[in-house]
Design an enzyme around this catalytic site. Structure first.
Site, PDB file in Angstrom:
ATOM      1  N   GLY A 183      -2.060   4.919  14.201  1.00  0.00           N
ATOM      2  CA  GLY A 183      -2.413   4.151  13.019  1.00  0.00           C
ATOM      3  C   GLY A 183      -1.910   2.723  13.091  1.00  0.00           C
ATOM      4  N   GLY A 184      -0.670   2.557  13.541  1.00  0.00           N
ATOM      5  CA  GLY A 184      -0.099   1.224  13.633  1.00  0.00           C
ATOM      6  C   GLY A 184      -0.802   0.367  14.666  1.00  0.00           C
ATOM      7  N   GLY A 206       5.091   3.734  10.698  1.00  0.00           N
ATOM      8  CA  GLY A 206       4.192   4.882  10.738  1.00  0.00           C
ATOM      9  C   GLY A 206       3.868   5.294  12.154  1.00  0.00           C
ATOM     10  CB  SER A 207       1.203   7.505  13.402  1.00  0.00           C
ATOM     11  OG  SER A 207       0.001   6.820  13.059  1.00  0.00           O
ATOM     12  CD  GLU A 262      10.773   2.132  12.612  1.00  0.00           C
ATOM     13  OE1 GLU A 262      10.908   3.361  12.442  1.00  0.00           O
ATOM     14  OE2 GLU A 262      11.434   1.282  11.987  1.00  0.00           O
ATOM     15  CB  CYS A 313      12.185   6.062  12.861  1.00  0.00           C
ATOM     16  SG  CYS A 313      13.356   5.256  11.753  1.00  0.00           S
ATOM     17  CE  LYS A 342      -3.769   2.468   2.277  1.00  0.00           C
ATOM     18  NZ  LYS A 342      -3.104   3.788   2.163  1.00  0.00           N
ATOM     19  CD  GLU A 348       8.411   9.725  16.876  1.00  0.00           C
ATOM     20  OE1 GLU A 348       9.326   9.740  16.045  1.00  0.00           O
ATOM     21  OE2 GLU A 348       7.486   8.886  16.875  1.00  0.00           O
TER      22      GLU A 348
END
Length: 506
Positions: free
Chosen positions: A244-245, A240-241, A264, A301, A183, A390
């Site tokens: 969302g993750g 990603g965030s 991650e 990251c 994606k 973060e």
């Protein structure tokens, strides 16, 4: 070479237009129209990946290695076009994109070399013992790692090449023998498209099954949800965030057949600056921290967002040096408007805490982000989890501890991290020896006298860590060990040699 995107998805060798489209939002240059992904396209890509699996998993290691090398060659052949559209879409400088392209091609070739050696198979043989009396005869047992099935990969916003369409997750899965459905990230769809073209060309040159790779562009959350919940997908790679993750991770766990989600999700990558080191090198470490903190507008990251120091004159010198160095850094273009807004929101939340003092804060406007530096006490930091979160961008927080005991409390109270750094001199060895076993439980990589931005793509690298740095503390998304995420051990008992897969023969 000017690249004009056609804006289509790549589904099992066919370029497919969608019923609706979205416009890219480049930092510079023209916007382009791209087809929007749908759950129906996800289903088509997943079914094609499953159809390709048996044939692709049965390819020899040499054939898969040649395929990975061919992808790298095709990416290099499109180098100028990738740099052109990549800089337009992301605002990253050309040198950064060229370096990242080299890393992307390099990790594909690294995996090619890795699977040629065959060590990753972890081949084990226990010979038959037909004459064993107690507890009885033993059959021959052979164990080898085998590919798990089609893998879904989510492209990352901050690495349009190295963690995206042909990035580390894709390279590891293809090396393992698993077809991949990507994606693409809507922040850089043109970059994703041209890299997909490179993979498509390599599929043809190497006569691989068409369903071995698909790219689905754009789409709302339903597309991502459909991908992780599709019954033919057997693992997910995500960068990603946290929000969302975690949502996708939960969906993977709730499936009728739960699957591993290798996500991650976030890290503040704290640095611990020990007394003798800061006494001898406060200015040097402060300036170095500022450089690492602002590299790529802080959109790494491994960005070291927190520095823990013991209060006193040396800490003052460290903070002053960092602030002066940050003052020389102007506003930098961020990857997307949304990331720029999120940075400002995170900065403002830190600033609103009355226990936090602003050291230096520059004005950020639009898609540009300027550095910000704050400081607080260890007691306040320990009591306020919000200060541990973060802030994706060039923001640093100095935590001043009153004693070695407070430094240790901070170390023990850390959430999972990708990296933790110790700045030390020889005279700090006793303190470092006490902290090291604490810190190694908190992070996948522990550094001494360096800065964590920049990840070597080598056999020994670990890019992962305890939650929320990643959702699987035993895995890495960088380095050759990452192939293990897409393999599972299979034991063959009394299996004729002609029936064993490649690499399993005694």
């Amino acid at each position: 070479m000017t690249f004009t995107p056609h804006g289509k998805h790549l589904i099992a060798g066919d370029w497919v237009a969608g019923e609706s489209s979205f416009e890219s939002s480049p930092a510079s240059g023209p916007a382009h129209s791209y087809s929007v992904g749908t759950p129906e396209l996800v289903n088509r890509a997943a079914e094609a990946a499953e159809e390709a699996f048996d044939a692709y998993a049965a390819t020899t290691r040499e054939n898969r290695a040649a395929f990975l090398d061919a992808i790298a060659d095709e990416i290099d052949a499109r180098g100028d076009a990738i740099t052109e559209i990549g800089t337009q879409e992301t605002g990253l400088p050309a040198a950064r994109l060229e370096g990242e392209r080299g890393r992307t091609a390099g990790q594909l070739r690294l995996f090619a070399a890795h699977i040629r050696k065959g060590d990753y198979l972890d081949h084990r043989v226990d010979p038959a013992q037909p004459d064993r009396a107690v507890p009885g005869p033993r059959p021959e047992l052979v164990m080898v790692q085998r590919p798990i099935g089609p893998v879904a990969v989510f492209g990352a916003s901050n690495f349009p090449l190295a963690f995206s369409v042909a990035g580390g997750d894709t390279a590891a899965a293809l090396a393992a023998g698993c077809p991949v459905v990507v994606k693409g990230h809507s922040a850089h769809p043109g970059t994703g498209e041209i890299v997909a073209e490179a993979i498509h060309a390599a599929v043809g040159k190497c006569d691989m099954p068409a369903g071995v790779f698909s790219l689905i562009q754009g789409g709302d959350r339903k597309v991502g949800q459909a991908l992780v919940q599709h019954p033919l997908i057997k693992a997910v790679g995500f960068t990603g965030s946290l929000a969302g993750g975690r949502a996708l991770f939960d969906l993977c766990a709730q499936r009728d057949e739960p699957i591993p989600f290798f996500g991650e999700l976030g890290s503040v990558n704290p640095m611990f600056v020990l007394p003798n080191a800061i006494g001898a090198r406060a200015d040097e470490i402060g300036k170095g921290w500022a450089g690492s903190l602002t590299m790529g507008a802080g959109q790494f990251c491994t960005n070291p967002g927190i520095a823990v120091v013991e209060d006193g004159p040396d800490a003052d010198r460290f903070v002053t040096a960092a602030a002066e160095a940050l003052g020389d850094v102007g506003p930098q273009t961020m990857l997307t408007d949304g990331i720029a807004r999120a940075y400002c929101d995170g900065r403002d939340q830190i600033a609103a805490d009355n226990s936090v003092r602003a050291v230096t804060v520059a004005e950020s406007e639009g898609r540009n982000a300027a550095p910000a530096l704050y400081e607080t006490s260890a007691q306040e930091f320990l009591s306020k989890p919000a200060l541990h979160r973060e802030v994706f961008g060039p923001l640093g927080l100095v935590v001043r501890a009153a004693s070695p005991a407070e430094v240790e409390r901070i170390a023990r109270g850390l959430e999972g991290q990708l990296t933790v750094t110790l700045h030390m001199d020889d005279a700090d060895m006793e303190r470092a020896r006490a902290l090291r076993p604490i810190l190694e439980r908190k992070a996948g990589r522990v550094l001494v006298n360096g800065f964590p931005t920049g990840v070597e793509v080598v056999d020994s690298m670990v890019h992962g860590g305890p939650y929320p740095a990643s959702t699987n503390f035993g895995a890495t998304s960088v380095g050759t060990l990452s192939i293990r995420r897409f393999l599972r051990p299979v034991c063959y008992q009394n299996m004729p040699a002609d029936l064993l897969p490649e690499g399993a023969a005694a």
